[in-house]
Enzyme design. Structure first.
Site, PDB file in Angstrom:
ATOM      1  N   SER C  64      10.614  17.007  17.391  1.00 15.39           N
ATOM      2  CA  SER C  64      11.190  17.795  16.290  1.00 15.39           C
ATOM      3  C   SER C  64      12.300  18.754  16.712  1.00 15.39           C
ATOM      4  CB  SER C  64      10.095  18.614  15.597  1.00 15.39           C
ATOM      5  OG  SER C  64       9.260  17.766  14.868  1.00 15.39           O
ATOM      6  N   TYR C 187      15.652   8.575  11.844  1.00 18.25           N
ATOM      7  CA  TYR C 187      14.714   9.678  12.089  1.00 18.25           C
ATOM      8  C   TYR C 187      13.818   9.402  13.311  1.00 18.25           C
ATOM      9  CZ  TYR C 187      10.914  12.976  11.469  1.00 18.25           C
ATOM     10  OH  TYR C 187       9.976  13.948  11.685  1.00 18.25           O
ATOM     11  N   TYR C 240       6.754  25.042  12.808  1.00 17.88           N
ATOM     12  CA  TYR C 240       5.739  24.545  11.883  1.00 17.88           C
ATOM     13  C   TYR C 240       5.107  25.711  11.104  1.00 17.88           C
ATOM     14  CZ  TYR C 240       6.396  20.620  15.043  1.00 17.88           C
ATOM     15  OH  TYR C 240       6.935  19.635  15.812  1.00 17.88           O
TER      16      TYR C 240
END
Lengths: 304, 304, 304, 304
Positions: C64, C187, C240
């Site tokens: 990420s 992605y 997150y």
């Protein structure tokens, strides 16, 4: 059909299971100290035949079963306008969730979740003395005097923070007209009605008689159409978050309470009341549901 | 009871309302171009008497009504084990919501929401050729050949992103066994079944006959107990987020589709199919529901 | 300030803790087999001074952290119009939740949750070869060739059902323009970028230099204003569901990945990259966060 | 830097925009009757230099800005144990939502949402006279007597059903120790603190001085570490559901109130207070935010 032998058989089959599973509601002392190992069952046909077995004469706290009777009172007083404040859809969520209230701007999804019953109580405060009227209504339906258990009502009030939250939340959306305190006083009292299975099977009798008074004589409790609608609400919303499963496995309109009681209706035939204090994970009487399953299996009676 | 005159009356009362309200489903061209001003009604008693009126012979896309038949197939093949993957509670949310799936770890709340029907389709892929088996089942029930509308199936697949999302989401929780593509191919085909009211009233006939084949002769479609359960699921979950209201105002187990069809059951007596393409805000046929209300009012038939 | 001794101290303090707590991401084999007991740290000041310690030269899957770089690419290509499709608010929910997407009609709350990064990937597919462009961008920033780990990319694709669900769900709201397959291919590849701490600290260098290219010479990566905004997004949304806690305890803009890497920025001063594969319950590197806390405690550097 | 001319310029640019957009909070009369067309700005550097412009001396209801000061009081009294009852994550939801409280068992996500501030008020009731202590604290920080607006406090109490719902809901989870009534009396009073921009800029001064008392001399308000943490919370959670956007576009720790005030911090440099009663859709002062954007643009001061 001979019903007494059937109830006796059910009682015989349930007795050995008493005390094995489930948990008695413990959020207030008056409920927590009820011995778990009790079971009662009573019924009354629309012709007036009665039968009962087990602890059918032992009084208990009817709790949410009262929502059935306050709804009936409100429907007959207010008619369709009642539904401006209360929905008629299953909640799909635990019975006291605030989430859905927030999504739906303070309108409870149905009259059998706590928020919905509190909204009904608010409506009943519009006229007269709501608590006295409810006692009169219940006593008339049962054919004998019914009273509140004031200890239970006081305990509910002293610990009912979530219900205070619900009532204040609805009031913040303008969906409660009266002050929160008397609305909840009515609500906590209705939950504290003390009845036994025989009385409950009788009192619910108008639901299998198209609205006619269960004991005859008096004027009708409500119309045939209203009766059908109450039965429909019981089937889709009457047993907390287990309504779908109860319809699936029992197939009768039911209304349960955390005191361990359940009222069930076989339209045009009879009403049943069962009671056993130990609850399953959904808050319904574990052996009460079992007894209703046995009744349906033995009699073949079901709406489906 | 003489049913043909009743259906004729209903047709007469509904016709003037055609085209006045509601919206035809428009998410795929094949549905969007269906003229709104159509209405059909058909019924069949458990003794085999049939009646119909209006556009009862015009075929349409049965869409979610198919969920009733795939559920039946899966129940008779798998028995209780089916319910490990699928719940039996009303959803309390729009029919294709992902929220509840997330809260419940990929287990759909019931077999009549999209996620539930996709999970059923996944189960049907375990044995044989699921699409061929479904056509054979439907043709046997209807007594004449039933086919998929391949244009509809292709359009559903080309635009069904939300169903792809649902299937992938369930698969991420390990609740779908087969690849998403064949599962959805089955699902999009079942939605594309093309039938008329007469065929649907017949095909659903086992639901008023304790599971016996609607046309007699053949082996039972499912057991009496399974039949009751399917009816219960239809009542609590069969009409999207309006199931509570439909139970309240109509009081019959129903399963609707966005093609404008609705199947209804009067247990032990008859099955009904109505069709009118314009939908209300809940995705149910506006005049289809109205016709069912008229039927109940005129016949007094209701499960409550 | 002498940074090399500080990083050495941090390494000395972290080493004894390796392997004691946390869990390596296990959803794909290529991540699951990474030995947990590794730790690297690297930094680069805005003047170009570099320091590193531990396993700073060991490449890992940045996962990420790549969202930071694809966001930068999209912001400089599209400017303000990017924000029509993507929000800038913390999610307040687990990083891959579908709930908020449903409430907000397919618009992800920020570019650092999976849905947001998928929406950014969709935007990047508008021009040229997005995967090749990303490699060129990363290689230019790091000053040496950067590549995808094709095994990781393939594993992500083979098991990424939840990301397929997210992409299809956004597409159902019309918020994804390209086909889901190439969007997710982009992605999954960006997540599979393989870099080490030294390369990451360098590549993020524009974030402490008002957007100037970290290695100098080349044209600016983005404007000063865009740089500040990226830093703000990292602080409020970069770790997150722990972003609030990280801001509270560390006080630096950070972007983490489930490969165990974290990039942090001290505006106008330096960028840091830490790596240790074992994750805490929020999906952030347990010892990576610990190392950043130590760095802030030893240097007094923090934005607050 | 010369700050007075900058504030004058900002005032000159904001004045023509007064009364054009936004809505004054109207839920209680005392707020509703505040004229919208007012704007004040004041600041104080950590060295004690002050500047102000516009209606900086006009007192207003600080409302949620008080949450900053009660949090500071609670942190210095209780230390880390405070965080057992209150989280530190952005809420990702409107500021008074009950949903998240239900999901997280009565633990508010952060001290700046209403539920969190009510939980802080409950903690402050543990010792002494919380309302008197708060007034003493505010007066010490501002260097002049600060008082409650009793009309505002009474109006908040009379209409604050949603806050009663929040407090009762938390109490139902055992997360509030004192009776709901005194907890909310404290909460409604803190919201009713009446201050002007000059006083607020001064009172918040410890936030740019590592916790040192803004007016010097007195003991430190809190530790450096606590100060950083409060600034971090302001940045991630201080402006309702717009915190991400405010961090993105302004880049300073801010705390706003529905009275139209906003306090902002440039760590190690200065504190700012702006006020303009008309609010945007997120409940923040429309022109207050605009003025902060201008300040950042003119001075280049931002944490990023």
């Amino acid at each position: 059909m001979q019903f007494q032998p059937i109830l006796d058989q059910i009682n015989d089959e349930i007795r050995p299971l008493l005390g094995q599973a489930g948990t008695v509601a413990s959020y207030i002392p008056a409920l927590a100290r009820v011995p778990a190992a009790q079971f009662g069952i009573a019924m009354r046909t629309c012709e007036g035949e009665e039968a009962c077995a087990g602890d059918a004469a032992t009084p208990f706290s009817i709790q949410s079963i009262s929502k059935l009777f306050t709804l009936t009172l409100a429907m007959r007083r207010m008619g369709e306008v009642l539904w401006e404040r209360i929905g008629r859809e299953p909640s799909g969520n635990p019975f006291n969730s605030l989430v859905q209230l927030e999504n739906e701007q303070g309108k409870p999804r149905n009259p059998f979740i706590n928020a919905g019953a509190i909204a009904v109580a608010d409506r009943l405060l519009n006229d007269g003395d709501a608590q006295r009227d409810l006692l009169a209504f219940m006593s008339s339906l049962a054919g004998e005097p019914i009273a509140f258990d004031e200890e239970v009502a006081a305990s509910e009030a002293a610990t009912g923070y979530r219900n205070f939250a619900l009532a204040n939340f609805m009031k913040s959306f303008g969906k409660i007209d009266h002050d929160v305190t008397p609305v909840l006083d009515m609500y906590f009292h209705q939950c504290a009605l003390r009845m036994n299975c025989v009385q409950l099977a009788r009192a619910a009798g108008f639901l299998c008689r198209d609205g006619a008074h269960p004991l005859g004589g008096a004027p009708a409790v409500c119309t045939e159409r209203q009766t059908r609608r109450i039965n429909a609400l019981m089937l889709t919303c009457g047993t907390y978050d287990a309504a779908g499963d109860v319809a699936f496995s029992i197939g009768l309109p039911c209304k349960s309470g955390v005191g361990g009681g359940i009222v069930a209706v076989v339209p045009d035939q009879l009403t049943l009341a069962v009671w056993s204090p130990a609850l399953d994970a959904t808050g319904n009487s574990l052996l009460g549901l079992k007894a209703l399953e046995l009744f349906v299996a033995k009699t073949g009676l079901s709406v489906f």
